[in-house]
Design a protein around this motif. Structure first.
Motif, PDB file in Angstrom:
ATOM      1  N   TYR A 113       0.825  -1.207   0.000  1.00 34.27           N
ATOM      2  CA  TYR A 113       0.000   0.000   0.000  1.00 34.27           C
ATOM      3  C   TYR A 113       0.865   1.265   0.000  1.00 34.27           C
ATOM      4  N   ALA A 114       1.887   1.271   0.873  1.00 32.57           N
ATOM      5  CA  ALA A 114       2.679   2.488   1.060  1.00 32.57           C
ATOM      6  C   ALA A 114       3.708   2.728  -0.031  1.00 32.57           C
ATOM      7  N   THR A 115       4.285   1.643  -0.578  1.00 35.38           N
ATOM      8  CA  THR A 115       5.391   1.827  -1.526  1.00 35.38           C
ATOM      9  C   THR A 115       5.013   1.604  -2.980  1.00 35.38           C
ATOM     10  N   VAL A 116       3.870   0.996  -3.236  1.00 34.37           N
ATOM     11  CA  VAL A 116       3.456   0.763  -4.625  1.00 34.37           C
ATOM     12  C   VAL A 116       2.133   1.468  -4.932  1.00 34.37           C
ATOM     13  N   PHE A 117       1.082   1.103  -4.199  1.00 31.71           N
ATOM     14  CA  PHE A 117      -0.253   1.620  -4.507  1.00 31.71           C
ATOM     15  C   PHE A 117      -0.311   3.144  -4.449  1.00 31.71           C
ATOM     16  N   ILE A 118       0.092   3.719  -3.321  1.00 34.45           N
ATOM     17  CA  ILE A 118       0.005   5.173  -3.153  1.00 34.45           C
ATOM     18  C   ILE A 118       0.926   5.902  -4.132  1.00 34.45           C
ATOM     19  N   LYS A 119       2.131   5.398  -4.310  1.00 32.07           N
ATOM     20  CA  LYS A 119       3.097   6.083  -5.172  1.00 32.07           C
ATOM     21  C   LYS A 119       2.722   6.014  -6.648  1.00 32.07           C
ATOM     22  N   GLN A 120       2.025   4.965  -7.064  1.00 36.02           N
ATOM     23  CA  GLN A 120       1.687   4.807  -8.474  1.00 36.02           C
ATOM     24  C   GLN A 120       0.288   5.309  -8.812  1.00 36.02           C
TER      25      GLN A 120
END
Length: 605
Positions: free
Chosen positions: A541-548
């Motif tokens: 969630y923090a390193t892939v979903f939110i950033k992308q």
């Protein structure tokens, strides 16, 4: 202390002490294995799944059924994150107190329950809904395994040094089944023909500049010329910024489909005709790699100190190296070390394949420990060797490349050129992994039949169940979703181990046996893996979903991470429900067991 000699000695002592002074005691005093008690393989011999098998063949089959990329990639990844000291400690303690117990006990429970799977046993002992929830958990878990391993195998098969050995493995596997069970050929002769032929093919293909490898290189090039920009492109945000767009080549798709063809035969043919002999051949390839690689690591201390000395730090830090901390994901040593190193210490896949595959081939109850427990201690050796490949590397690479380079270095002690030894290591890696992938699809189609066959009979068709499983895996890999699925594999695998141990614990209580040896690992692994599942979901969630999210062209990253988070939640909730049902059943059987336990060696359970 920081050299291969000490590590090899520690490994040898672990195997000797754990097997002879703990495992044998449990087998003798708690389980009471008896040579006179009939096994499901002898009672229901059907020539398909229930096949009485020599312990020598079955040990090789089970070892290769459980040994795949997990003990290799897991040990290398964990060593790079936290150092070799915590990694080797977990390998040692895990296999002594948990790993062998999980493998062996899953086989025991299935043998003592007419060859039934863990889910069927859970239905009888715990609750009907537990079976359905466990089947749901198992299918999603196996989908993660198939996607992760399928991508790895197809990616390495593209290497022109690899394919001939795998083709030989498939052909000689069919021949081996015919020789052993139809022609009644002596096992030694079968071994020399099939293993020798596969090794010869591996060696013929090992030279990257040789005629065989050049042929495969040209073949791959011709395929890729059909679509120079690839069939499609996927986004891998875990790569460097300029390398995040990854093309899916025609050759990759071809070898992925070739992998499915290899696995299709293993999934639908009778166990003796293909899956068992293929795994037996794979066992010898793996065993020779472990033996000569380990011997090379041992002798390197005396002959090549430059190879024997560890370059890796003993302890890097609780939260991992600085670059990992800076990149954002949480990687605390607890709980993440215990799910990163999976198969070399304990693994849910082992219990799963042991209960639905190996248990149905046990000819004599006294074979359960050397087959189940012995194979797990052997896989510990593979995990330890993989850790040494990283610890002694001057330039760490990770994954298959690191394992191959390490094997090449250890073999160089015998005078084999590094480049040639590395090529052999690559081929051995693929043999190690591909022999397990075929069984993943076999268990997936069995799980579909058991879970949906009553509602829709078409799921009982072995061809339909296998093709559905492969289609789902193909979509998982070809869309690039495997990038995110892989991050959840370790947690789900270890969670599966804790749930299988929970079923074992309930069975021990129900039969009035001392459940301590299984109950303590159950509690530790359950708490640890549930925590790791939450950490993994947060990292996605923090390193892939939110950033992308909201970035043009990154939709697949958003969808892939969201899908993985959803699967993590499904697995977590399913595990909670199974845990609650298991605790209630355990308390019930502690008060009122189903059956009195007989003295060890008695003729009935």
């Amino acid at each position: 202390m920081n050299n291969t000699l000490v590590a090899i000695i520690i490994g040898a002592l672990t195997i000797y002490v754990g097997y002879n002074f703990y495992a044998r005691r449990i087998d003798r005093e708690v389980i009471g294995s008896s040579p006179t008690r009939a096994t499901p393989a002898r009672m229901y011999m059907d020539g398909d799944d229930f096949v009485p098998t020599s312990r020598n063949v079955l040990y090789g089959y089970h070892f290769k059924s459980i040994a795949a990329a997990g003990p290799i990639v897991g040990a290398i990844t964990a060593g790079a994150l936290w150092g070799w000291v915590p990694s080797i400690i977990w390998l040692v303690l895990g296999v002594i107190f948990m790993g062998w117990a999980s493998d062996y006990s899953a086989i025991v429970v299935a043998v003592r329950n007419d060859g039934n799977s863990l889910s069927a046993t859970a239905h009888r002992l715990i609750a009907p809904r537990t079976r359905q929830i466990l089947l749901l958990f198992i299918f999603f878990y196996l989908l993660l395994v198939a996607g992760a391993f399928g991508n790895i195998v197809a990616g390495v098969l593209v290497d022109p040094r690899v394919p001939l050995g795998i083709i030989a493995l498939a052909v000689l596997g069919l021949l081996g089944g015919q020789m052993l069970y139809r022609m009644r050929t002596d096992l030694l002769v079968v071994t020399l023909v099939t293993v020798g032929g596969t090794l010869l093919a591996v060696l013929l293909n090992a030279d990257a500049s040789g005629p065989v490898a050049s042929l495969w290189s040209g073949f791959n090039g011709a395929l890729n010329s059909l679509a120079p920009n690839g069939v499609t492109q996927v986004l891998n945000p875990t790569n460097a910024p300029d390398q995040q767009v990854v093309p899916v080549t025609v050759s990759f798709v071809f070898w992925l489909l070739a992998l499915f063809a290899f696995c299709y035969m293993g999934a639908i043919l009778p166990i003796w005709r293909y899956a068992q002999p293929v795994n037996y051949i794979g066992f010898w390839i793996t065993a020779l790699t472990i033996i000569f690689g380990g011997l090379g690591a041992f002798l390197a201390f005396f002959l090549r100190p430059d190879i024997a000395t560890f370059k890796l730090a003993g302890y890097i830090g609780f939260s991992g190296p600085p670059n990992v901390i800076a990149s954002g994901p949480l990687q605390p040593l607890w709980p993440m070390l215990f799910v990163t190193i999976a198969c070399g210490a304990i693994s849910g896949w082992h219990a799963l394949i042991g209960s639905v595959g190996t248990a149905r081939q046990i000819e004599n109850e006294t074979d359960m420990l050397p087959v189940g427990g012995g194979a797990m201690f052997s896989e510990f050796a593979l995990g330890l060797l993989s850790l040494l490949a990283l610890a002694t590397a001057s330039q760490p690479k990770g994954g298959a490349a690191q394992f191959a380079d390490g094997i090449g270095g250890f073999l160089s002690v015998f005078g084999i050129p590094q480049a040639y030894g590395t090529a052999i290591g690559f081929a051995a890696f693929v043999v190690i992994v591909i022999t397990v992938v075929q069984l993943v699809f076999r268990v997936m189609r069995v799980t579909l039949a058991e879970g949906l066959g009553d509602r829709s009979p078409i799921f009982r068709n072995i061809h339909f169940g296998t093709l559905i499983s492969m289609a789902a895996t193909f979509l998982l890999v070809i869309t690039g979703t495997w990038v995110y699925i892989w991050q959840l594999f370790g947690a789900s695998n270890q969670l599966m181990a804790s749930l299988s141990l929970l079923v074992v614990t309930v069975w021990l209580a129900a039969s009035r046996r001392n459940p301590t040896y299984a109950a303590i690992p159950t509690i530790f692994m359950y708490i640890t893996t549930m925590a790791a599942t939450l950490v993994t979901a947060y990292n996605l969630y923090a390193t892939v979903f939110i950033k992308q999210l909201g970035q043009p062209g990154h939709e697949i990253a958003v969808i892939g991470s969201l899908l993985t988070i959803a699967i993590a939640i499904i697995l977590f909730v399913a595990a909670v429900m199974i845990g609650i049902d298991g605790i209630r059943a355990y308390q019930r059987y502690r008060e009122t067991p189903l059956e009195p336990v007989t003295a060890p060696g008695a003729a009935s359970a």
